[in-house]
Design a protein around this motif. Structure first.
Motif, mmCIF file in Angstrom:
data_model
loop_
_atom_site.group_PDB
_atom_site.id
_atom_site.type_symbol
_atom_site.label_atom_id
_atom_site.label_comp_id
_atom_site.label_asym_id
_atom_site.label_seq_id
_atom_site.Cartn_x
_atom_site.Cartn_y
_atom_site.Cartn_z
ATOM 1 N N GLY A 1 -10.820 -3.181 16.906
ATOM 2 C CA GLY A 1 -10.309 -2.162 17.353
ATOM 3 C C GLY A 1 -8.464 -2.039 16.763
ATOM 4 N N LEU A 2 -7.826 -3.177 16.979
ATOM 5 C CA LEU A 2 -6.509 -3.328 16.787
ATOM 6 C C LEU A 2 -6.230 -3.444 15.219
ATOM 7 N N PHE A 3 -7.119 -4.219 14.558
ATOM 8 C CA PHE A 3 -6.688 -4.704 13.146
ATOM 9 C C PHE A 3 -7.096 -3.473 12.204
ATOM 10 N N ARG A 4 -8.246 -2.668 12.598
ATOM 11 C CA ARG A 4 -8.782 -1.877 11.653
ATOM 12 C C ARG A 4 -8.170 -0.406 11.876
ATOM 13 N N GLU A 5 -8.219 -0.041 13.219
ATOM 14 C CA GLU A 5 -8.014 1.278 13.591
ATOM 15 C C GLU A 5 -6.509 1.464 14.416
ATOM 16 N N LEU A 6 -6.464 0.954 15.478
ATOM 17 C CA LEU A 6 -5.444 1.425 16.508
ATOM 18 C C LEU A 6 -4.056 0.997 16.002
ATOM 19 N N GLY A 7 -3.942 -0.163 15.748
ATOM 20 C CA GLY A 7 -2.782 -0.840 15.036
ATOM 21 C C GLY A 7 -1.852 0.110 14.345
ATOM 22 N N PRO A 8 -2.456 0.250 13.071
ATOM 23 C CA PRO A 8 -1.836 1.130 12.187
ATOM 24 C C PRO A 8 -1.594 2.416 12.657
ATOM 25 N N LEU A 9 -2.768 2.986 13.489
ATOM 26 C CA LEU A 9 -2.610 4.360 13.942
ATOM 27 C C LEU A 9 -1.473 4.546 14.912
ATOM 28 N N VAL A 10 -1.548 4.037 15.916
ATOM 29 C CA VAL A 10 -0.530 4.009 17.083
ATOM 30 C C VAL A 10 0.916 3.795 16.399
ATOM 31 N N ALA A 64 -11.919 -11.674 13.355
ATOM 32 C CA ALA A 64 -11.006 -11.169 12.377
ATOM 33 C C ALA A 64 -11.371 -11.861 10.767
ATOM 34 N N THR A 65 -11.391 -10.642 9.908
ATOM 35 C CA THR A 65 -11.561 -11.210 8.547
ATOM 36 C C THR A 65 -10.526 -10.827 7.509
ATOM 37 N N LEU A 66 -10.187 -11.413 6.612
ATOM 38 C CA LEU A 66 -9.357 -11.354 5.816
ATOM 39 C C LEU A 66 -9.186 -9.950 5.246
ATOM 40 N N MET A 74 -10.449 -7.323 6.926
ATOM 41 C CA MET A 74 -10.078 -6.414 7.973
ATOM 42 C C MET A 74 -8.432 -6.410 8.037
ATOM 43 N N ILE A 75 -7.712 -7.474 8.006
ATOM 44 C CA ILE A 75 -6.504 -7.293 8.348
ATOM 45 C C ILE A 75 -5.626 -6.710 6.828
ATOM 46 N N VAL A 76 -6.118 -7.101 5.736
ATOM 47 C CA VAL A 76 -5.357 -6.359 4.817
ATOM 48 C C VAL A 76 -5.850 -5.004 4.702
ATOM 49 N N PHE A 77 -7.041 -4.619 4.860
ATOM 50 C CA PHE A 77 -7.331 -3.116 4.955
ATOM 51 C C PHE A 77 -6.251 -2.371 6.064
ATOM 52 N N GLY A 78 -6.186 -3.047 7.196
ATOM 53 C CA GLY A 78 -5.302 -2.530 8.168
ATOM 54 C C GLY A 78 -3.878 -2.362 7.608
ATOM 55 N N LEU A 79 -3.500 -3.505 7.304
ATOM 56 C CA LEU A 79 -2.034 -3.524 6.706
ATOM 57 C C LEU A 79 -1.880 -2.466 5.493
ATOM 58 N N ALA A 80 -2.928 -2.389 4.721
ATOM 59 C CA ALA A 80 -2.907 -1.338 3.658
ATOM 60 C C ALA A 80 -2.741 0.225 4.124
ATOM 61 N N LYS A 81 -3.578 0.203 5.143
ATOM 62 C CA LYS A 81 -3.666 1.597 5.669
ATOM 63 C C LYS A 81 -2.380 2.034 6.277
ATOM 64 N N ALA A 82 -1.651 0.823 6.839
ATOM 65 C CA ALA A 82 -0.211 0.788 7.475
ATOM 66 C C ALA A 82 0.776 1.324 6.547
ATOM 67 N N CYS A 83 0.553 0.743 5.340
ATOM 68 C CA CYS A 83 1.563 1.039 4.083
ATOM 69 C C CYS A 83 1.613 2.791 3.948
ATOM 70 N N LEU A 84 -0.031 2.994 3.751
ATOM 71 C CA LEU A 84 -0.278 4.458 3.494
ATOM 72 C C LEU A 84 0.169 5.226 4.479
ATOM 73 N N PHE A 85 0.209 5.116 5.656
ATOM 74 C CA PHE A 85 0.692 6.040 6.790
ATOM 75 C C PHE A 85 2.245 5.958 6.810
ATOM 76 N N GLY A 86 2.831 4.786 6.296
ATOM 77 C CA GLY A 86 4.292 4.635 6.443
ATOM 78 C C GLY A 86 4.930 5.667 5.340
ATOM 79 N N MET A 87 4.080 5.520 4.114
ATOM 80 C CA MET A 87 4.497 6.533 3.109
ATOM 81 C C MET A 87 4.329 7.917 3.418
#
Lengths: 263, 248
Positions: free
Chosen positions: A97-106, A195-197, A199-212
């Protein structure tokens, strides 16, 4: 007749807004690409200031919210899972939940509420004070000066904030499970195995996209500020609302894409 | 005399809205040219056309012999300097950094020379002491002086001043006028000034163009004294003689 007229106005407003957005994205892309040829043109000092404001100054709140999110999620899910005697799987649920979805979203929503609004207000005030006109008449492109450093800062600040929010969320979950007599070492073992690599990379890439997205929308709202008494307030509100909608829609699209691709 | 700005049959406005029709005048090198008129008459609109912020609706407008196009924009921006009504200094930079900005972006001077040039410009406007102050730490009149220094940084052919007296007390306003006259005298600068302050017009302007909102056009062109004393237009006479009627 009034309905038709209202509808027409609404469409016209939407069309103009879309045209403005297209122009803004075009200018930003051109200025961004021009940095490849002339990297010296990047306002590194402005970027560092915006990055510091977006990341360091927002670290406490995103970590705190992440911690509470983990705590609440763990409590709510543990209550249900406990009846089956599998409350230890709260760790798996939290990790995914946190790595894939809620971390970047919140974190993105927090960034929109802190930095997106600040970008819109900063640039909006500069527009009302004719500072954007001053840049234009000096032959300097406002996008290069004001937008690129802020968008870069928001894009790079998001993964930093997200990592802290996610780790804090896991700590919150670990505390809840400890209270429920699940050893912390077992909790972390479950986190590690789930946790898979990717999952973590996908979550962080999503975070970058949201930040942009937050950076672009905040700056765009600021640059379209009207020189009225409530102009800056309206621009700031528009920045937050549009950012949250854009984040939710993008997240939804990514969820569908992941489902289709089975990742 | 050499013409710095030429307007021929210019229609000024935004989009489909025409604010001024058929405007024709020239600004000569080394003069202070005032754009006069009441609020909303279009004097700021015509200035925005001259500084390339908005394209003219129709007609011909040249600055330093060039029209505003995408190709000439970069060149023309170095030939003009603009002081906005609020000063429009960048709040996150010191006064010195504000003046340094155009030099850093466009001048080929070395770092030390750029700094020396910026200090020289601040000294020209009698604000060398305020170099390290932020715009929020200085008065409105000082901000306008710094804005003039920034506008002159690249030795432009013409400096535009939007309402230099607005929001200033009469003494500060007069000192700003003296500064404009001194820069004109010592450096041969050309100024285009948007204003409706009569005191200032008579102190600094060599010539003036007057606009009327009701007729959507330029109604008079000449020296301030000639406009006041011998204009046949009742609107112009009323504008210049308002001291007698409004008790000032």
């Amino acid at each position: 007749m009034a309905i038709l007229s209202g509808l027409g106005e609404w469409f016209d407003k939407g069309r103009r807004s879309f045209a403005g957005w297209q122009e803004f994205i075009g200018e930003t892309t051109v200025d961004c690409l021009s940095l490849i040829v002339r990297p010296r043109n990047f306002r590194f000092g402005d970027f560092l200031l915006a990055f510091q404001r977006a990341s360091y100054s927002g670290l406490a709140i995103s970590t705190g919210i992440g911690f509470l999110l983990g705590l609440i999620l763990a409590f709510e899910s543990a209550a249900a899972l406990r009846s089956f005697g599998v409350e230890v799987y709260v760790a798996d649920l939290l990790t995914i939940g946190l790595f894939r979805e809620l971390g970047p979203l919140v974190t993105a929503i927090i960034l929109a509420g802190r930095s997106g609004i600040a970008f819109a207000a900063d640039i909006g005030t500069m527009k009302v004070d004719e500072e954007l006109d001053a840049l234009a008449t000096m032959g300097l492109r406002p996008v290069r000066f004001l937008v690129l450093p802020r968008v870069a800062a928001a894009t790079l600040a998001m993964p930093v904030l997200t990592v802290f929010a996610e780790l804090a969320g896991l700590v919150g979950g670990a505390i809840v499970l400890r209270v429920m007599d699940v050893p912390t070492v077992v909790f972390w073992a479950h986190v590690e195995s789930t946790a898979t690599l990717f999952m973590i990379v996908f979550g962080l890439a999503k975070a970058c996209l949201f930040g942009m997205l937050v950076g672009l929308i905040g700056c765009f709202s600021g640059m379209r500020t009207k020189a009225t008494a409530d102009g800056v307030g309206v621009a700031a509100t528009a920045a937050v609302v549009s950012s949250i909608v854009a984040i939710a829609v993008t997240d939804g699209i990514l969820a569908v894409v992941c489902y289709i691709w089975n990742v | 005399m050499e013409r710095v700005i030429e307007l021929r049959n210019v229609y000024a406005g935004y989009g489909r809205s025409v604010i001024l029709r058929d405007v024709t005048f020239d600004v000569m090198k080394g003069e202070v040219f005032a754009l006069l008129g009441g609020s909303g008459c279009g004097k700021s609109t015509i200035m925005k056309h001259m500084i390339g912020l908005n394209p003219v609706l129709s007609g011909d407008l040249t600055v330093a012999g060039m029209r505003w196009t995408a190709k000439t924009r970069a060149k023309l921006c170095r030939k003009i300097g603009v002081m906005y009504q609020s000063g429009a200094l960048f709040g996150s930079m010191t006064c010195l950094e504000n003046v340094l900005l155009p030099l850093e972006e466009f001048s080929k001077l070395r770092r030390k020379a750029r700094r020396a040039r910026a200090m020289e410009l601040l000294a020209d406007v009698e604000l060398a002491d305020a170099a390290d102050k932020m715009p929020s730490e200085i008065s409105g009149g000082m901000r306008k002086r710094v804005a003039i220094a920034r506008a002159m940084a690249l030795d432009p052919e013409v400096v535009f001043l939007d309402e230099p007296s607005a929001g200033l007390d009469p003494i500060t306003s007069a000192s700003l006028d003296e500064l404009i006259l001194r820069l004109k005298r010592e450096k041969g600068m050309t100024f285009v000034v948007v204003t409706h302050e009569l005191d200032s017009i008579f102190r600094i302007a060599d010539r003036a163009a007057m606009f009327d909102k009701a007729r959507k056009g330029m109604v008079a062109l000449g020296t301030p004294a000639a406009l006041r004393d011998s204009s046949p237009d009742p609107f112009v006479r009323k504008f210049f003689n308002r001291r007698k009627t409004d008790g000032r």
